[in-house]
Design a protein around this motif. Sequence first.
Motif, PDB file in Angstrom:
ATOM      1  N   SER A 270      10.954  -4.075  -2.883  1.00  0.00           N
ATOM      2  CA  SER A 270      12.220  -4.694  -3.371  1.00  0.00           C
ATOM      3  C   SER A 270      13.032  -5.081  -2.319  1.00  0.00           C
ATOM      4  CB  SER A 270      12.810  -3.604  -4.116  1.00  0.00           C
ATOM      5  OG  SER A 270      12.003  -3.129  -5.348  1.00  0.00           O
ATOM      6  N   LYS A 271      13.085  -4.124  -1.366  1.00  0.00           N
ATOM      7  CA  LYS A 271      14.301  -4.538  -0.181  1.00  0.00           C
ATOM      8  C   LYS A 271      13.851  -4.018   1.200  1.00  0.00           C
ATOM      9  CE  LYS A 271      18.267  -3.551  -3.240  1.00  0.00           C
ATOM     10  NZ  LYS A 271      19.610  -2.623  -3.438  1.00  0.00           N
ATOM     11  N   LEU A 272      14.377  -4.848   1.905  1.00  0.00           N
ATOM     12  CA  LEU A 272      14.081  -4.611   3.344  1.00  0.00           C
ATOM     13  C   LEU A 272      15.382  -4.840   4.162  1.00  0.00           C
ATOM     14  CD1 LEU A 272      12.224  -4.484   6.189  1.00  0.00           C
ATOM     15  CD2 LEU A 272      11.643  -6.727   5.938  1.00  0.00           C
ATOM     16  N   SER A 273      15.845  -4.298   5.183  1.00  0.00           N
ATOM     17  CA  SER A 273      17.064  -4.377   5.953  1.00  0.00           C
ATOM     18  C   SER A 273      16.715  -3.767   7.536  1.00  0.00           C
ATOM     19  CB  SER A 273      18.256  -3.825   5.266  1.00  0.00           C
ATOM     20  OG  SER A 273      18.381  -2.605   5.097  1.00  0.00           O
TER      21      SER A 273
ATOM     22  N   LEU B 276      13.179   0.486   4.315  1.00  0.00           N
ATOM     23  CA  LEU B 276      12.613  -0.079   3.190  1.00  0.00           C
ATOM     24  C   LEU B 276      12.994   0.549   1.738  1.00  0.00           C
ATOM     25  CD1 LEU B 276       8.897   0.461   4.580  1.00  0.00           C
ATOM     26  CD2 LEU B 276      10.431  -1.285   4.889  1.00  0.00           C
ATOM     27  N   ASN B 277      13.563  -0.425   0.908  1.00  0.00           N
ATOM     28  CA  ASN B 277      13.981   0.107  -0.553  1.00  0.00           C
ATOM     29  C   ASN B 277      15.175   1.043  -0.366  1.00  0.00           C
ATOM     30  OD1 ASN B 277      12.067  -1.668  -1.673  1.00  0.00           O
ATOM     31  ND2 ASN B 277      10.831   0.129  -2.335  1.00  0.00           N
ATOM     32  N   ASP B 278      16.035   0.808   0.836  1.00  0.00           N
ATOM     33  CA  ASP B 278      17.131   1.786   1.129  1.00  0.00           C
ATOM     34  C   ASP B 278      16.994   3.110   1.364  1.00  0.00           C
ATOM     35  OD1 ASP B 278      18.925  -0.438   1.149  1.00  0.00           O
ATOM     36  OD2 ASP B 278      19.149  -0.508  -0.947  1.00  0.00           O
ATOM     37  N   THR B 279      15.427   3.458   1.503  1.00  0.00           N
ATOM     38  CA  THR B 279      15.301   4.969   1.145  1.00  0.00           C
ATOM     39  C   THR B 279      14.194   5.337   2.362  1.00  0.00           C
ATOM     40  OG1 THR B 279      13.039   4.496  -0.129  1.00  0.00           O
ATOM     41  CG2 THR B 279      15.238   4.943  -1.368  1.00  0.00           C
TER      42      THR B 279
ATOM     43  N   VAL C 299      18.832  -1.211  10.125  1.00  0.00           N
ATOM     44  CA  VAL C 299      19.549  -0.185   9.740  1.00  0.00           C
ATOM     45  C   VAL C 299      21.089  -0.456   9.736  1.00  0.00           C
ATOM     46  CG1 VAL C 299      17.826   1.756  10.406  1.00  0.00           C
ATOM     47  CG2 VAL C 299      19.408   0.531  12.103  1.00  0.00           C
ATOM     48  N   ASN C 300      21.552  -1.514  10.381  1.00  0.00           N
ATOM     49  CA  ASN C 300      22.916  -1.660  10.172  1.00  0.00           C
ATOM     50  C   ASN C 300      23.218  -2.856   9.216  1.00  0.00           C
ATOM     51  OD1 ASN C 300      21.909  -4.200  11.296  1.00  0.00           O
ATOM     52  ND2 ASN C 300      23.398  -4.218  13.242  1.00  0.00           N
ATOM     53  N   LYS C 301      22.484  -3.080   8.246  1.00  0.00           N
ATOM     54  CA  LYS C 301      22.351  -3.926   7.279  1.00  0.00           C
ATOM     55  C   LYS C 301      22.640  -5.452   7.660  1.00  0.00           C
ATOM     56  CE  LYS C 301      21.652  -0.389   4.360  1.00  0.00           C
ATOM     57  NZ  LYS C 301      20.367  -0.282   3.794  1.00  0.00           N
ATOM     58  N   LEU C 302      22.644  -5.604   8.877  1.00  0.00           N
ATOM     59  CA  LEU C 302      23.130  -7.124   9.170  1.00  0.00           C
ATOM     60  C   LEU C 302      21.929  -8.105   8.710  1.00  0.00           C
ATOM     61  CD1 LEU C 302      24.907  -9.077  10.868  1.00  0.00           C
ATOM     62  CD2 LEU C 302      23.246  -8.452  13.058  1.00  0.00           C
ATOM     63  N   CYS C 303      20.961  -7.809   8.859  1.00  0.00           N
ATOM     64  CA  CYS C 303      19.677  -8.623   8.289  1.00  0.00           C
ATOM     65  C   CYS C 303      19.037  -7.915   6.974  1.00  0.00           C
ATOM     66  CB  CYS C 303      18.748  -8.814   9.399  1.00  0.00           C
ATOM     67  SG  CYS C 303      19.394  -9.316  11.137  1.00  0.00           S
ATOM     68  N   LYS C 304      18.902  -8.734   6.141  1.00  0.00           N
ATOM     69  CA  LYS C 304      18.336  -8.413   4.801  1.00  0.00           C
ATOM     70  C   LYS C 304      17.540  -9.406   4.134  1.00  0.00           C
ATOM     71  CE  LYS C 304      22.659  -6.023   3.715  1.00  0.00           C
ATOM     72  NZ  LYS C 304      23.834  -5.951   2.548  1.00  0.00           N
ATOM     73  N   GLN C 305      16.323  -8.690   3.444  1.00  0.00           N
ATOM     74  CA  GLN C 305      15.352  -9.285   2.629  1.00  0.00           C
ATOM     75  C   GLN C 305      15.261  -8.742   1.057  1.00  0.00           C
ATOM     76  OE1 GLN C 305      13.181 -12.490   3.573  1.00  0.00           O
ATOM     77  NE2 GLN C 305      14.969 -12.849   4.478  1.00  0.00           N
ATOM     78  N   ASP C 306      15.179  -9.489   0.067  1.00  0.00           N
ATOM     79  CA  ASP C 306      15.013  -8.959  -1.198  1.00  0.00           C
ATOM     80  C   ASP C 306      13.600  -9.494  -1.876  1.00  0.00           C
ATOM     81  OD1 ASP C 306      17.212  -7.333  -1.079  1.00  0.00           O
ATOM     82  OD2 ASP C 306      18.635  -8.988  -1.832  1.00  0.00           O
ATOM     83  N   GLY C 307      12.983  -8.624  -2.508  1.00  0.00           N
ATOM     84  CA  GLY C 307      11.778  -9.278  -3.325  1.00  0.00           C
ATOM     85  C   GLY C 307      10.777  -9.997  -2.458  1.00  0.00           C
ATOM     86  N   LEU C 308      10.338  -9.480  -1.543  1.00  0.00           N
ATOM     87  CA  LEU C 308       9.441  -9.848  -0.392  1.00  0.00           C
ATOM     88  C   LEU C 308       8.073  -9.689  -0.667  1.00  0.00           C
ATOM     89  CD1 LEU C 308      10.049  -8.007   3.055  1.00  0.00           C
ATOM     90  CD2 LEU C 308      11.248  -7.549   1.139  1.00  0.00           C
ATOM     91  N   ASP C 309       7.148 -10.456  -0.295  1.00  0.00           N
ATOM     92  CA  ASP C 309       5.692 -10.263  -0.186  1.00  0.00           C
ATOM     93  C   ASP C 309       5.435  -9.383   0.879  1.00  0.00           C
ATOM     94  OD1 ASP C 309       5.353 -11.928  -2.549  1.00  0.00           O
ATOM     95  OD2 ASP C 309       5.460 -13.727  -1.422  1.00  0.00           O
ATOM     96  N   VAL C 310       4.558  -8.251   0.914  1.00  0.00           N
ATOM     97  CA  VAL C 310       4.429  -7.405   2.019  1.00  0.00           C
ATOM     98  C   VAL C 310       2.736  -6.944   1.764  1.00  0.00           C
ATOM     99  CG1 VAL C 310       6.647  -6.631   2.080  1.00  0.00           C
ATOM    100  CG2 VAL C 310       4.732  -5.315   0.533  1.00  0.00           C
TER     101      VAL C 310
END
Length: 280
Positions: free
Chosen positions: A230-233, A173-176, A235-246
């Motif tokens: 802001s971001k969801l991916s 989540l959010n690369d962190t 761990v291998n960055k194959l699947c990503k989503q930006d600016g999503l409703d959660v």
Amino acid sequence: MTKKLFSAALFFIFLFSTSITNAQIPFEINESGHIIIKAKINNVEGKFILDTGAGLNAIFTKFSKKITPEKTNNFFVGHRATGEELNLDLYNATSIEINNKEFKNQQYAIVDLEFGDIDGLISLQPFRNTPITIDYTNKKILFNKSTKNEKSIDIQIADYAGKAIDIFTYIELNDTVKIQAILDSGAGKNSFWFSSKLMDPLALNKADFKTVPVKSDFNKENNYYIGKLSKLSTVNKLCKQDGLDVAFVDGLIYEGKTSIDWLGKVLTIDIPSKKIYITE
């Protein structure tokens, strides 16, 4: 039989057996994004949600009256995502069939719920040893599709003594913040729930989110904090989503719970390999 006719017969047999092995099973997607398939339990056909987060097969009370349940001495105690305890008696299925493919040694629970014209839930239990492909583009399900050279993500298997099975994967989540989320096709489309415990590590202020008290079918109320991430991916960055409703949820028993549609358009869930292969 001439050699030519013999060859033609062999070709027909091969074609017929291949069509069974790789049978394409049509499914519907309802407005909420649930995958609806037809299946037979004890030779009675019904409409079921394909639910990778259900854990075990379940039929609703109305459908149970159409069949003759074979009760066992087995039961399963589990919890819904928001914490409600479920204590379910288990029944042996005489048979479970999906497009004439029979899955043996299956059990199911009877749940006193109504969901429109849906008769129950088909979990991942039948597919412990059979890779299943969900093709969202063509609205087809396939068994034993080749996954050679396809990209994949790792999954973790939660096997509850053979009575129930769920799949998880690690996401960021959010690369962190790295968490483990259950993958739940029964959540519908674009569903992203996370434990409210994660708001502090993500430096998110509850005041910036809309607080919505939600009462479940079992009359348990949880606060949902609705907003943006802001971001969801993976761990291998194959699947990503930006600016999503959660939604960050009080009392969520998982670190995260997401639908599976964001992973790709054609997904093969391979439990023996502990992988989800992604065609596109």
